[in-house]
Write a protein that holds these residues in place. Sequence first.
Motif, short mmCIF file in Angstrom:
data_model
loop_
_atom_site.label_atom_id
_atom_site.label_comp_id
_atom_site.label_asym_id
_atom_site.label_seq_id
_atom_site.Cartn_x
_atom_site.Cartn_y
_atom_site.Cartn_z
N ASP A 21 0.85 -1.19 0.00
CA ASP A 21 0.00 0.00 0.00
C ASP A 21 0.89 1.23 0.00
O ASP A 21 1.85 1.31 0.76
N ILE A 22 0.55 2.22 -0.83
CA ILE A 22 1.29 3.47 -0.87
C ILE A 22 0.79 4.36 0.28
O ILE A 22 -0.39 4.68 0.34
N VAL A 23 1.70 4.76 1.16
CA VAL A 23 1.38 5.64 2.27
C VAL A 23 1.62 7.09 1.86
O VAL A 23 0.85 7.98 2.18
N SER A 24 2.72 7.31 1.14
CA SER A 24 3.06 8.66 0.68
C SER A 24 3.77 8.57 -0.66
O SER A 24 4.57 7.66 -0.89
N ASN A 25 3.46 9.52 -1.52
CA ASN A 25 4.04 9.59 -2.86
C ASN A 25 4.78 10.92 -2.97
O ASN A 25 4.18 11.98 -2.91
N ASN A 26 6.08 10.86 -3.13
CA ASN A 26 6.90 12.06 -3.22
C ASN A 26 7.16 12.38 -4.70
O ASN A 26 8.20 12.03 -5.24
N GLU A 27 6.17 13.01 -5.32
CA GLU A 27 6.23 13.46 -6.71
C GLU A 27 6.55 12.35 -7.71
O GLU A 27 7.17 12.56 -8.73
N GLY A 28 6.12 11.13 -7.40
CA GLY A 28 6.34 10.01 -8.31
C GLY A 28 7.79 9.57 -8.39
O GLY A 28 8.13 8.74 -9.22
N LYS A 29 8.64 10.09 -7.51
CA LYS A 29 10.06 9.71 -7.50
C LYS A 29 10.34 8.66 -6.44
O LYS A 29 11.05 7.69 -6.68
N PHE A 30 9.81 8.90 -5.24
CA PHE A 30 9.98 7.98 -4.12
C PHE A 30 8.63 7.71 -3.49
O PHE A 30 7.77 8.59 -3.43
N LEU A 31 8.46 6.49 -2.99
CA LEU A 31 7.22 6.09 -2.35
C LEU A 31 7.52 5.51 -0.98
O LEU A 31 8.53 4.84 -0.79
N LEU A 32 6.63 5.79 -0.04
CA LEU A 32 6.67 5.16 1.26
C LEU A 32 5.57 4.11 1.25
O LEU A 32 4.41 4.43 0.94
N LEU A 33 5.90 2.87 1.58
CA LEU A 33 4.98 1.76 1.43
C LEU A 33 4.85 0.97 2.73
O LEU A 33 5.74 1.01 3.58
N GLN A 34 3.73 0.25 2.85
CA GLN A 34 3.58 -0.69 3.95
C GLN A 34 2.67 -1.83 3.51
O GLN A 34 1.88 -1.69 2.59
N ARG A 35 2.80 -2.94 4.22
CA ARG A 35 1.90 -4.08 4.04
C ARG A 35 1.79 -4.78 5.39
O ARG A 35 2.64 -4.62 6.26
#
Length: 80
Positions: A21-35
């Motif tokens: 699951d995407i928690v945060s999207n930093n301008e499509g460059k970096f993503l913070l994820l969790q499961r």
Amino acid sequence: MNIISIDYDNNKVQCEYNTWDIVSNNEGKFLLLQREEGGRFIAAEADVKKKHIWEVKEIAYRGPNGDTFFYDEDSGILQI
């Protein structure tokens, strides 16, 4: 882990072994994820350009608006 696909509409990232699951999207460059797995949360950071995900025990991620995030295995990722 390599990214296979990113579904921004549903906030999901598919890698070789798991769906995140995407928690945060930093301008499509970096993503913070969790499961969630076995009642515990697992956090990861993703480099979209390199198409790579790495699991983390601590978060070194700043959100697009300077947001700060905290990770706890029991609660998941929380925005401060």
